[in-house]
Design a protein around this motif. Structure first.
Motif, PDB file in Angstrom:
ATOM      1  N   LEU A 141       0.840  -1.187   0.000  1.00 43.16           N
ATOM      2  CA  LEU A 141       0.000   0.000   0.000  1.00 43.16           C
ATOM      3  C   LEU A 141       0.883   1.248   0.000  1.00 43.16           C
ATOM      4  CD1 LEU A 141      -2.578  -1.110   2.739  1.00 43.16           C
ATOM      5  CD2 LEU A 141      -2.899  -1.203   0.257  1.00 43.16           C
ATOM      6  N   THR A 142       0.372   2.332  -0.569  1.00 46.83           N
ATOM      7  CA  THR A 142       1.039   3.635  -0.550  1.00 46.83           C
ATOM      8  C   THR A 142       0.266   4.566   0.387  1.00 46.83           C
ATOM      9  OG1 THR A 142      -0.274   4.428  -2.405  1.00 46.83           O
ATOM     10  CG2 THR A 142       1.848   3.374  -2.926  1.00 46.83           C
ATOM     11  N   ALA A 147      -4.774   6.278   2.861  1.00 50.22           N
ATOM     12  CA  ALA A 147      -5.692   7.368   3.182  1.00 50.22           C
ATOM     13  C   ALA A 147      -7.041   7.148   2.515  1.00 50.22           C
ATOM     14  CB  ALA A 147      -5.086   8.703   2.755  1.00 50.22           C
ATOM     15  N   GLY A 148      -7.046   6.657   1.266  1.00 48.29           N
ATOM     16  CA  GLY A 148      -8.298   6.395   0.570  1.00 48.29           C
ATOM     17  C   GLY A 148      -9.131   5.331   1.244  1.00 48.29           C
ATOM     18  N   ILE A 149      -8.469   4.290   1.737  1.00 46.76           N
ATOM     19  CA  ILE A 149      -9.201   3.234   2.451  1.00 46.76           C
ATOM     20  C   ILE A 149      -9.838   3.786   3.714  1.00 46.76           C
ATOM     21  CG2 ILE A 149      -8.894   1.106   3.784  1.00 46.76           C
ATOM     22  CD1 ILE A 149      -6.760   0.292   1.692  1.00 46.76           C
ATOM     23  N   PHE A 150      -9.084   4.592   4.462  1.00 47.11           N
ATOM     24  CA  PHE A 150      -9.591   5.047   5.756  1.00 47.11           C
ATOM     25  C   PHE A 150     -10.436   6.318   5.673  1.00 47.11           C
ATOM     26  CE2 PHE A 150      -6.414   1.988   7.061  1.00 47.11           C
ATOM     27  CZ  PHE A 150      -7.025   1.389   8.157  1.00 47.11           C
ATOM     28  N   ASN A 151     -10.422   7.004   4.522  1.00 51.72           N
ATOM     29  CA  ASN A 151     -11.361   8.124   4.370  1.00 51.72           C
ATOM     30  C   ASN A 151     -12.651   7.691   3.681  1.00 51.72           C
ATOM     31  OD1 ASN A 151     -11.045   8.141   1.545  1.00 51.72           O
ATOM     32  ND2 ASN A 151      -9.671   9.904   1.526  1.00 51.72           N
ATOM     33  N   GLY A 152     -12.714   6.431   3.278  1.00 52.45           N
ATOM     34  CA  GLY A 152     -13.928   5.877   2.701  1.00 52.45           C
ATOM     35  C   GLY A 152     -14.069   6.041   1.208  1.00 52.45           C
ATOM     36  N   SER A 153     -13.037   6.564   0.526  1.00 53.50           N
ATOM     37  CA  SER A 153     -13.147   6.742  -0.925  1.00 53.50           C
ATOM     38  C   SER A 153     -12.751   5.484  -1.697  1.00 53.50           C
ATOM     39  CB  SER A 153     -12.301   7.932  -1.383  1.00 53.50           C
ATOM     40  OG  SER A 153     -10.923   7.706  -1.144  1.00 53.50           O
ATOM     41  N   ILE A 154     -11.983   4.597  -1.071  1.00 55.74           N
ATOM     42  CA  ILE A 154     -11.664   3.282  -1.645  1.00 55.74           C
ATOM     43  C   ILE A 154     -12.426   2.253  -0.829  1.00 55.74           C
ATOM     44  CG2 ILE A 154      -9.861   1.576  -2.068  1.00 55.74           C
ATOM     45  CD1 ILE A 154      -7.902   3.867  -2.462  1.00 55.74           C
ATOM     46  N   ALA A 196      -1.630  12.624   7.373  1.00 56.82           N
ATOM     47  CA  ALA A 196      -1.636  14.063   7.095  1.00 56.82           C
ATOM     48  C   ALA A 196      -0.323  14.516   6.467  1.00 56.82           C
ATOM     49  CB  ALA A 196      -1.909  14.840   8.378  1.00 56.82           C
ATOM     50  N   ALA A 197       0.782  13.880   6.876  1.00 58.08           N
ATOM     51  CA  ALA A 197       2.096  14.283   6.369  1.00 58.08           C
ATOM     52  C   ALA A 197       2.379  13.732   4.980  1.00 58.08           C
ATOM     53  CB  ALA A 197       3.191  13.828   7.332  1.00 58.08           C
ATOM     54  N   THR A 198       1.869  12.542   4.682  1.00 53.51           N
ATOM     55  CA  THR A 198       2.257  11.860   3.447  1.00 53.51           C
ATOM     56  C   THR A 198       1.186  11.866   2.367  1.00 53.51           C
ATOM     57  OG1 THR A 198       1.508   9.729   4.344  1.00 53.51           O
ATOM     58  CG2 THR A 198       3.843  10.313   4.666  1.00 53.51           C
ATOM     59  N   ALA A 199      -0.068  12.104   2.746  1.00 56.46           N
ATOM     60  CA  ALA A 199      -1.157  12.093   1.754  1.00 56.46           C
ATOM     61  C   ALA A 199      -2.148  13.219   2.039  1.00 56.46           C
ATOM     62  CB  ALA A 199      -1.874  10.740   1.763  1.00 56.46           C
ATOM     63  N   ALA A 201      -3.574  15.422   0.227  1.00 53.08           N
ATOM     64  CA  ALA A 201      -4.684  15.586  -0.707  1.00 53.08           C
ATOM     65  C   ALA A 201      -5.828  14.622  -0.388  1.00 53.08           C
ATOM     66  CB  ALA A 201      -4.204  15.383  -2.143  1.00 53.08           C
ATOM     67  N   GLN A 202      -5.478  13.435   0.068  1.00 54.04           N
ATOM     68  CA  GLN A 202      -6.493  12.424   0.361  1.00 54.04           C
ATOM     69  C   GLN A 202      -6.956  12.464   1.822  1.00 54.04           C
ATOM     70  OE1 GLN A 202      -3.499  11.672  -1.087  1.00 54.04           O
ATOM     71  NE2 GLN A 202      -4.200  11.438  -3.217  1.00 54.04           N
ATOM     72  N   TRP A 203      -6.068  12.909   2.717  1.00 49.62           N
ATOM     73  CA  TRP A 203      -6.410  12.922   4.141  1.00 49.62           C
ATOM     74  C   TRP A 203      -6.536  14.368   4.615  1.00 49.62           C
ATOM     75  CZ3 TRP A 203      -8.343   9.299   7.051  1.00 49.62           C
ATOM     76  CH2 TRP A 203      -8.452   9.527   8.435  1.00 49.62           C
ATOM     77  N   THR A 204      -7.765  14.792   4.824  1.00 50.30           N
ATOM     78  CA  THR A 204      -8.041  16.187   5.170  1.00 50.30           C
ATOM     79  C   THR A 204      -8.546  16.336   6.603  1.00 50.30           C
ATOM     80  OG1 THR A 204     -10.289  15.988   4.267  1.00 50.30           O
ATOM     81  CG2 THR A 204      -8.556  16.754   2.767  1.00 50.30           C
ATOM     82  N   TYR A 205      -8.318  15.324   7.422  1.00 52.89           N
ATOM     83  CA  TYR A 205      -8.863  15.316   8.783  1.00 52.89           C
ATOM     84  C   TYR A 205      -7.817  15.626   9.850  1.00 52.89           C
ATOM     85  CZ  TYR A 205     -12.575  13.040   6.181  1.00 52.89           C
ATOM     86  OH  TYR A 205     -13.537  12.755   5.251  1.00 52.89           O
ATOM     87  N   GLY A 206      -6.619  15.971   9.436  1.00 49.17           N
ATOM     88  CA  GLY A 206      -5.586  16.299  10.401  1.00 49.17           C
ATOM     89  C   GLY A 206      -5.217  15.114  11.265  1.00 49.17           C
ATOM     90  N   ASN A 207      -4.672  15.394  12.445  1.00 50.73           N
ATOM     91  CA  ASN A 207      -4.301  14.331  13.377  1.00 50.73           C
ATOM     92  C   ASN A 207      -4.898  14.609  14.741  1.00 50.73           C
ATOM     93  OD1 ASN A 207      -1.879  16.394  13.576  1.00 50.73           O
ATOM     94  ND2 ASN A 207      -1.879  15.234  15.486  1.00 50.73           N
ATOM     95  N   ALA A 208      -5.233  13.554  15.427  1.00 50.86           N
ATOM     96  CA  ALA A 208      -5.792  13.653  16.773  1.00 50.86           C
ATOM     97  C   ALA A 208      -5.807  12.271  17.390  1.00 50.86           C
ATOM     98  CB  ALA A 208      -7.208  14.231  16.743  1.00 50.86           C
ATOM     99  N   LYS A 209      -5.958  12.208  18.696  1.00 49.43           N
ATOM    100  CA  LYS A 209      -6.108  10.918  19.360  1.00 49.43           C
ATOM    101  C   LYS A 209      -7.485  10.323  19.120  1.00 49.43           C
ATOM    102  CE  LYS A 209      -2.825  11.907  23.073  1.00 49.43           C
ATOM    103  NZ  LYS A 209      -2.670  12.151  24.518  1.00 49.43           N
ATOM    104  N   GLU A 210      -8.459  11.168  18.803  1.00 48.76           N
ATOM    105  CA  GLU A 210      -9.803  10.694  18.505  1.00 48.76           C
ATOM    106  C   GLU A 210      -9.956  10.574  16.993  1.00 48.76           C
ATOM    107  OE1 GLU A 210      -9.196  13.304  20.641  1.00 48.76           O
ATOM    108  OE2 GLU A 210      -9.338  11.885  22.325  1.00 48.76           O
ATOM    109  N   TRP A 211     -10.635   9.525  16.531  1.00 48.48           N
ATOM    110  CA  TRP A 211     -10.833   9.296  15.104  1.00 48.48           C
ATOM    111  C   TRP A 211     -11.810  10.329  14.558  1.00 48.48           C
ATOM    112  CZ3 TRP A 211      -8.164   6.809  11.674  1.00 48.48           C
ATOM    113  CH2 TRP A 211      -8.718   6.561  10.403  1.00 48.48           C
ATOM    114  N   LYS A 212     -11.409  11.049  13.497  1.00 47.20           N
ATOM    115  CA  LYS A 212     -12.214  12.151  12.969  1.00 47.20           C
ATOM    116  C   LYS A 212     -12.914  11.828  11.654  1.00 47.20           C
ATOM    117  CE  LYS A 212     -11.150  15.108  16.219  1.00 47.20           C
ATOM    118  NZ  LYS A 212     -10.351  16.306  15.958  1.00 47.20           N
ATOM    119  N   ALA A 213     -12.430  10.870  10.881  1.00 53.02           N
ATOM    120  CA  ALA A 213     -12.996  10.594   9.557  1.00 53.02           C
ATOM    121  C   ALA A 213     -14.348   9.886   9.699  1.00 53.02           C
ATOM    122  CB  ALA A 213     -12.041   9.738   8.737  1.00 53.02           C
ATOM    123  N   PRO A 214     -15.254  10.137   8.750  1.00 52.77           N
ATOM    124  CA  PRO A 214     -16.555   9.459   8.797  1.00 52.77           C
ATOM    125  C   PRO A 214     -16.443   7.998   8.386  1.00 52.77           C
ATOM    126  CG  PRO A 214     -16.371  10.764   6.801  1.00 52.77           C
ATOM    127  CD  PRO A 214     -15.140  11.058   7.609  1.00 52.77           C
TER     128      PRO A 214
END
Length: 361
Positions: A141-142, A147-154, A196-199, A201-214
């Motif tokens: 994986l790249t 990021a696509g898998i975990f943002n729900g676009s893949i 957030a550092a490597t993708a 464009a695909q990951w727009t939810y920043g970083n946090a200890k709590e999961w932010k993506a839908p």
């Protein structure tokens, strides 16, 4: 190599480590000689990181076996909850896979009363992409695909973006079940920092200890996510390497741009050695470079800190906390990590860790 400035890379070696302990039972480091431990008596509580749960178990088992009049109760409830317990004066130290954040530092310092809370790195690890897909034994994986898998676009395993990275692998036309942490987690913080550092464009939810993506599916703790992946067909999730090994899960290689790299302890150590110092004095907060692109260097890593008061711990907690952390920073305890999927602290950083522990008063 000496660590004297925030910009100089830290020398930290790597290895494997695994087990768990919340009290006197569990663990496998029965080879620790009593001479490695300066026993004291009493009882302390600590809580936090699930990533270090297995290492902490071995350490507690070894310490309590050598020191039967001491009791150390570590509850692996997640980094966020561990820091809350510490700020609320419920524990002697917190385990966290992220250093204290600016919003948490004032409360932690206030709890310490006569000093500040400090971050003491005690163990490192690789954050793996563990998966359970029938007939698939290897996967690359790249950052953009992760990021696509975990943002729900893949959403399908045979998505063209995944297939392009895995020529010759028979990927099913099945929906992906992507698991994330449901509790506040330093593992999540490090994983989302990586995305957030490597993708960006695909990951727009920043970083946090709590999961932010839908979307996605939540499970509690590294062990809970591992169990969920193990029991769910076509699942994937992010967990610390020792838990993937413990559950006998397959893990993906990650290509940050210099070729696919397996998540081994040696490859994770290669990334952690590039960490730089962000803290000052005995506060040993580190900066990790998630964008590193080097062969045999696994980029999704974490460091677990023991967070405690440099000064101001109650006298009933101080002696045992200092004695136990002195042991966890010993050669015997660090070398004991090499059997189970963790990255021990070594070199000049370990010298600094020992100085920080010695400063507790």
């Amino acid at each position: 190599m000496r660590i004297t400035t925030p910009t100089r890379a830290l020398g930290i070696a790597l290895a494997l480590g695994l087990s768990l302990a919340l009290s006197a039972c569990g663990g496998s480091s029965g080879t620790t000689a009593k001479s490695d431990i300066n026993c004291t008596t009493g009882a302390i509580k600590a809580s936090g990181s699930t990533a270090q749960k297995n290492a902490m178990a071995d350490w507690i088992n070894a310490y309590q076996s050598a020191c039967p009049d001491a009791t150390i109760d570590y509850q692996a409830i997640g980094s966020s909850a561990g820091i809350t317990d510490f700020k609320n004066n419920q524990t002697a130290f917190a385990g966290s896979d992220s250093a204290l954040k600016p919003e948490d530092a004032p409360g932690a310092d206030a709890r310490c009363k006569t000093g500040k809370a400090i971050n003491i790195p005690m163990v490192g690890g690789a954050i793996t992409l563990a998966f359970n897909v029938s007939g698939v034994d290897s996967l690359t994986l790249t950052p953009a695909v992760i990021a696509g898998i975990f943002n729900g676009s893949i959403t399908k395993w045979d998505d063209t973006k995944i297939k392009a990275l895995n020529s010759g692998v028979s990927l099913p036309s099945a929906s992906i079940s992507a698991f994330h942490r449901s509790d506040g987690s330093g593992t999540t913080d490090n994983f989302t920092k990586y995305l957030a550092a490597t993708a960006p464009a695909q990951w727009t939810y920043g970083n946090a200890k709590e999961w932010k993506a839908p979307g996605g599916l939540g499970a509690k703790g590294n062990d809970g996510v591992a169990a969920a992946i193990k029991s769910t067909d076509n699942a994937i999730g992010y967990i610390e390497l020792s838990f993937a090994q413990d559950a006998a899960l397959k893990v993906a290689s990650v290509d940050n741009g210099a070729g696919a790299v397996e998540p081994t302890s040696q490859n994770a150590a290669a990334a952690i050695t590039k960490a730089t110092r962000a803290g000052t004095g005995n506060d040993l907060k580190l900066n990790l470079d998630y964008t590193i692109k080097e062969a045999n260097t696994y980029p999704i890593v974490l460091v677990t800190y023991e967070i405690t008061c440099q000064k101001g711990l109650p006298s009933k907690d101080l002696a045992l906390t200092k004695s136990f952390l002195t042991y966890t920073a010993s050669d015997a305890a660090q070398n004991g990590l090499t059997d189970s999927g963790y990255v021990p602290i070594t070199g000049d950083l370990l010298t600094d860790v020992r100085s920080a522990v010695a400063s507790l008063a």
